[in-house]
Design an enzyme around this catalytic site. Sequence first.
Site, PDB file in Angstrom:
ATOM      1  N   TYR A   1       3.157  10.832   5.537  1.00 42.74           N
ATOM      2  CA  TYR A   1       3.091  11.572   4.093  1.00 42.74           C
ATOM      3  C   TYR A   1       3.916  12.898   4.094  1.00 42.74           C
ATOM      4  CZ  TYR A   1      -0.045   7.763   2.879  1.00 42.74           C
ATOM      5  OH  TYR A   1      -0.434   6.533   2.576  1.00 42.74           O
TER       6      TYR A   1
ATOM      7  N   HIS B   1      -3.684   5.024  -7.499  1.00 44.76           N
ATOM      8  CA  HIS B   1      -3.688   5.147  -5.969  1.00 44.76           C
ATOM      9  C   HIS B   1      -3.624   6.478  -5.491  1.00 44.76           C
ATOM     10  CE1 HIS B   1      -2.129   0.868  -5.992  1.00 44.76           C
ATOM     11  NE2 HIS B   1      -3.266   1.037  -6.271  1.00 44.76           N
TER      12      HIS B   1
ATOM     13  N   CYS C   1     -10.788  16.921   1.350  1.00 48.48           N
ATOM     14  CA  CYS C   1     -11.760  17.232   2.229  1.00 48.48           C
ATOM     15  C   CYS C   1     -12.568  16.130   2.493  1.00 48.48           C
ATOM     16  CB  CYS C   1     -12.840  18.430   1.851  1.00 48.48           C
ATOM     17  SG  CYS C   1     -13.737  18.533   3.350  1.00 48.48           S
TER      18      CYS C   1
ATOM     19  N   CYS D   1     -10.704  22.701   5.432  1.00 47.78           N
ATOM     20  CA  CYS D   1     -11.063  22.651   3.806  1.00 47.78           C
ATOM     21  C   CYS D   1     -11.656  24.299   3.794  1.00 47.78           C
ATOM     22  CB  CYS D   1     -12.200  21.773   3.734  1.00 47.78           C
ATOM     23  SG  CYS D   1     -13.136  22.312   2.085  1.00 47.78           S
TER      24      CYS D   1
ATOM     25  N   THR E   1       7.105  -2.788 -10.826  1.00 50.05           N
ATOM     26  CA  THR E   1       6.164  -3.264  -9.755  1.00 50.05           C
ATOM     27  C   THR E   1       6.276  -4.750  -9.458  1.00 50.05           C
ATOM     28  OG1 THR E   1       3.867  -3.321  -9.226  1.00 50.05           O
ATOM     29  CG2 THR E   1       4.299  -3.532 -11.727  1.00 50.05           C
TER      30      THR E   1
ATOM     31  N   GLU F   1      14.438  -7.856 -11.193  1.00 51.27           N
ATOM     32  CA  GLU F   1      14.514  -9.317 -11.129  1.00 51.27           C
ATOM     33  C   GLU F   1      12.958  -9.794 -11.481  1.00 51.27           C
ATOM     34  OE1 GLU F   1      15.337  -9.609  -7.016  1.00 51.27           O
ATOM     35  OE2 GLU F   1      13.272  -8.716  -6.355  1.00 51.27           O
TER      36      GLU F   1
HETATM   37  C1  BV8 Z   1      -8.902  -2.796  -2.401  1.00 48.34           C
HETATM   38  C2  BV8 Z   1      -0.982   4.377  -1.882  1.00 48.34           C
HETATM   39  C3  BV8 Z   1     -11.160  -3.419  -1.784  1.00 48.34           C
HETATM   40  C4  BV8 Z   1      -0.739   5.050  -0.601  1.00 48.34           C
HETATM   41  C5  BV8 Z   1      -1.037   2.200  -2.150  1.00 48.34           C
HETATM   42  C6  BV8 Z   1      -5.073 -10.355   0.594  1.00 48.34           C
HETATM   43  C7  BV8 Z   1      -4.723 -10.987  -0.578  1.00 48.34           C
HETATM   44  C8  BV8 Z   1      -5.004 -10.228  -1.613  1.00 48.34           C
HETATM   45  C9  BV8 Z   1      -5.361  -8.822  -1.554  1.00 48.34           C
HETATM   46  C10 BV8 Z   1      -5.260  -8.403  -0.404  1.00 48.34           C
HETATM   47  C11 BV8 Z   1      -5.318  -9.233   0.638  1.00 48.34           C
HETATM   48  N1  BV8 Z   1      -5.582  -8.199   1.748  1.00 48.34           N
HETATM   49  C12 BV8 Z   1      -5.984  -7.392   1.465  1.00 48.34           C
HETATM   50  C13 BV8 Z   1      -5.720  -7.021   0.029  1.00 48.34           C
HETATM   51  C14 BV8 Z   1      -6.218  -6.060  -0.744  1.00 48.34           C
HETATM   52  C15 BV8 Z   1      -5.182  -5.085  -0.677  1.00 48.34           C
HETATM   53  C16 BV8 Z   1      -3.626  -5.536  -1.262  1.00 48.34           C
HETATM   54  O1  BV8 Z   1      -3.498  -6.019  -2.372  1.00 48.34           O
HETATM   55  N2  BV8 Z   1      -2.936  -5.977  -0.151  1.00 48.34           N
HETATM   56  C17 BV8 Z   1      -1.779  -6.498  -0.547  1.00 48.34           C
HETATM   57  C18 BV8 Z   1      -0.503  -5.931   0.629  1.00 48.34           C
HETATM   58  C19 BV8 Z   1      -1.731  -8.042  -0.140  1.00 48.34           C
HETATM   59  N3  BV8 Z   1      -5.387  -4.117  -1.741  1.00 48.34           N
HETATM   60  C20 BV8 Z   1      -6.138  -2.845  -1.552  1.00 48.34           C
HETATM   61  O2  BV8 Z   1      -6.279  -2.808  -0.257  1.00 48.34           O
HETATM   62  C21 BV8 Z   1      -6.588  -2.059  -2.307  1.00 48.34           C
HETATM   63  N4  BV8 Z   1      -8.039  -1.729  -2.297  1.00 48.34           N
HETATM   64  O3  BV8 Z   1      -8.341  -3.909  -2.603  1.00 48.34           O
HETATM   65  O4  BV8 Z   1     -10.060  -2.452  -2.056  1.00 48.34           O
HETATM   66  C22 BV8 Z   1     -12.479  -2.603  -2.178  1.00 48.34           C
HETATM   67  C23 BV8 Z   1     -13.377  -3.221  -2.866  1.00 48.34           C
HETATM   68  C24 BV8 Z   1     -14.501  -2.862  -2.884  1.00 48.34           C
HETATM   69  C25 BV8 Z   1     -14.864  -1.630  -2.250  1.00 48.34           C
HETATM   70  C26 BV8 Z   1     -13.941  -0.948  -1.720  1.00 48.34           C
HETATM   71  C27 BV8 Z   1     -12.411  -1.548  -1.413  1.00 48.34           C
HETATM   72  C28 BV8 Z   1      -5.849  -0.534  -2.305  1.00 48.34           C
HETATM   73  C29 BV8 Z   1      -4.365  -0.917  -2.662  1.00 48.34           C
HETATM   74  C30 BV8 Z   1      -3.796   0.538  -2.706  1.00 48.34           C
HETATM   75  C31 BV8 Z   1      -2.854   1.011  -1.450  1.00 48.34           C
HETATM   76  N5  BV8 Z   1      -2.201   2.049  -1.569  1.00 48.34           N
HETATM   77  N6  BV8 Z   1      -0.402   3.304  -2.552  1.00 48.34           N
HETATM   78  C32 BV8 Z   1       0.828   5.112  -0.439  1.00 48.34           C
HETATM   79  O5  BV8 Z   1       1.583   5.365  -1.351  1.00 48.34           O
HETATM   80  O6  BV8 Z   1       1.178   5.306   0.701  1.00 48.34           O
HETATM   81  S1  BV8 Z   1      -0.292   0.463  -2.419  1.00 48.34           S
HETATM   82  C33 BV8 Z   1       1.501   0.873  -2.480  1.00 48.34           C
HETATM   83  O7  BV8 Z   1       2.111  -0.215  -2.519  1.00 48.34           O
HETATM   84  C34 BV8 Z   1       1.801   1.629  -4.075  1.00 48.34           C
HETATM   85  O8  BV8 Z   1       0.910   2.292  -4.452  1.00 48.34           O
HETATM   86  C35 BV8 Z   1       1.870   0.186  -4.920  1.00 48.34           C
HETATM   87  O9  BV8 Z   1       0.861  -0.201  -5.405  1.00 48.34           O
HETATM   88  C36 BV8 Z   1       2.236  -0.751  -3.687  1.00 48.34           C
HETATM   89  C37 BV8 Z   1       3.852  -1.171  -3.551  1.00 48.34           C
HETATM   90  O10 BV8 Z   1       3.936  -1.755  -4.880  1.00 48.34           O
HETATM   91  P1  BV8 Z   1       5.026  -1.219  -6.088  1.00 48.34           P
HETATM   92  O11 BV8 Z   1       4.665  -0.016  -6.756  1.00 48.34           O
HETATM   93  O12 BV8 Z   1       5.038  -2.647  -6.860  1.00 48.34           O
HETATM   94  O13 BV8 Z   1       6.410  -1.198  -5.083  1.00 48.34           O
HETATM   95  P2  BV8 Z   1       7.205  -2.525  -4.418  1.00 48.34           P
HETATM   96  O14 BV8 Z   1       8.287  -1.718  -3.796  1.00 48.34           O
HETATM   97  O15 BV8 Z   1       6.213  -3.321  -3.870  1.00 48.34           O
HETATM   98  O16 BV8 Z   1       8.162  -3.109  -5.814  1.00 48.34           O
HETATM   99  C38 BV8 Z   1       9.064  -2.437  -6.533  1.00 48.34           C
HETATM  100  C39 BV8 Z   1       9.479  -3.179  -7.659  1.00 48.34           C
HETATM  101  O17 BV8 Z   1      10.297  -2.580  -8.477  1.00 48.34           O
HETATM  102  C40 BV8 Z   1      10.067  -4.344  -7.197  1.00 48.34           C
HETATM  103  O18 BV8 Z   1       9.689  -5.483  -8.185  1.00 48.34           O
HETATM  104  C41 BV8 Z   1      11.533  -4.091  -7.585  1.00 48.34           C
HETATM  105  O19 BV8 Z   1      12.323  -5.210  -8.011  1.00 48.34           O
HETATM  106  C42 BV8 Z   1      11.278  -3.059  -8.666  1.00 48.34           C
HETATM  107  N7  BV8 Z   1      12.552  -2.075  -8.918  1.00 48.34           N
HETATM  108  C43 BV8 Z   1      13.167  -1.196  -7.791  1.00 48.34           C
HETATM  109  N8  BV8 Z   1      14.071  -0.762  -8.586  1.00 48.34           N
HETATM  110  C44 BV8 Z   1      14.040  -0.888  -9.944  1.00 48.34           C
HETATM  111  C45 BV8 Z   1      13.009  -1.724 -10.104  1.00 48.34           C
HETATM  112  N9  BV8 Z   1      12.694  -2.241 -11.227  1.00 48.34           N
HETATM  113  C46 BV8 Z   1      13.320  -1.631 -12.408  1.00 48.34           C
HETATM  114  N10 BV8 Z   1      14.061  -0.666 -12.373  1.00 48.34           N
HETATM  115  C47 BV8 Z   1      14.787  -0.234 -11.052  1.00 48.34           C
HETATM  116  N11 BV8 Z   1      15.573   0.456 -10.911  1.00 48.34           N
HETATM  117 ZN    ZN Z   2     -14.668  20.743   2.266  1.00 44.69          ZN
END
Ligand code: BV8
Ligand code: ZN
Length: 230
Positions: A52, A105, A113, A132, A171, A198
């Site tokens: 980070y 997110h 903290c 903190c 996304t 795409e």
């Molecule tokens: C939860 C912060 C449960 C941190 C992020 C199996 C199946 C399904 C789901 C899961 C599974 N196993 C686990 C899960 C759940 C998991 C998940 O979905 N995993 C995925 C990998 C399968 N999800 C979670 O864990 C979430 N929490 O489910 O909690 C729960 C329930 C009850 C109680 C407690 C908990 C939490 C998910 C959040 C994680 N944190 N970010 C950090 O940033 O370091 S996620 C992080 O990755 C981003 O925030 C973002 O969300 C994600 C990346 O996605 P995008 O933003 O779409 O970026 P990406 O690079 O993928 O795509 C970019 C796009 O832009 C592309 O399409 C590209 O073509 C396009 N592009 C590029 N350039 C351009 C463009 N478009 C237009 N113009 C351009 N110029």
């Molecule tokens: Zn504190």
Amino acid sequence: MRIVVLTGAGISAESGVPTFRDADGLWEGHRVEDVATPEAFAWQPELVHAFYDLRRAALATVEPNPAHRALAGLEERLGDDLTLVTQNIDDLHERAGSRRVLHMHGEILKARCARCEAVLDWRGDLSTAERCGACGGGLRPHVVWFGEMPFYMEEEIPRALEAEVFAAIGTSGLVYPAAGFAAQAKAGGALTVEINLEPTPSFRIFDVVLIGKASEKVPELARAVGGEVI
Ligand code: BV8
Ligand code: ZN
């Protein structure tokens, strides 16, 4: 007309912020899903802080692009009829002028903290040495890791998804629960729009798919939604 916009890393790509898929989801040989987790932070906090720290420092070198600015302009015109939800943890929407941004997110320029949950603005490096000021607890980035519940899921986002128009911008639609928002909005009768370089794996859900750069397509969409003939 109410519109809800969901942005992802692609809206910040042209500003120079790497997307997750650009690096094939890898960072220094680690899968992002393995670094951005509470388990990784518990086990190797300094590695996660370094992940980070690099991204936080890089934010000082980038600027919002026309896509961010178009959404800020749309907020000017539509007010509360626009809800902007972002998966991004950067501050480019705010720096472009958006005032109401739901960072589902979290935000990289904030720390939290681990003990009293106080949320602090944080622009410099973070480490296990930082404490903190209120309770002396350890600090973590104020971001939602994999396996953690995103913010605003109780009421703001479900209410926003009742809008007449849902637009997903830059996304890949791979990360849940955000990836399920388009289908949810569609089930509620919304017109669904996708803007991406795409078609994404879930492009069939969308009524309208605008292929192109966000910096070009988002201003077009904003003008059309804002009532201009484009
Ligand atoms: C939860 C912060 C449960 C941190 C992020 C199996 C199946 C399904 C789901 C899961 C599974 N196993 C686990 C899960 C759940 C998991 C998940 O979905 N995993 C995925 C990998 C399968 N999800 C979670 O864990 C979430 N929490 O489910 O909690 C729960 C329930 C009850 C109680 C407690 C908990 C939490 C998910 C959040 C994680 N944190 N970010 C950090 O940033 O370091 S996620 C992080 O990755 C981003 O925030 C973002 O969300 C994600 C990346 O996605 P995008 O933003 O779409 O970026 P990406 O690079 O993928 O795509 C970019 C796009 O832009 C592309 O399409 C590209 O073509 C396009 N592009 C590029 N350039 C351009 C463009 N478009 C237009 N113009 C351009 N110029
Ligand atoms: Zn504190």
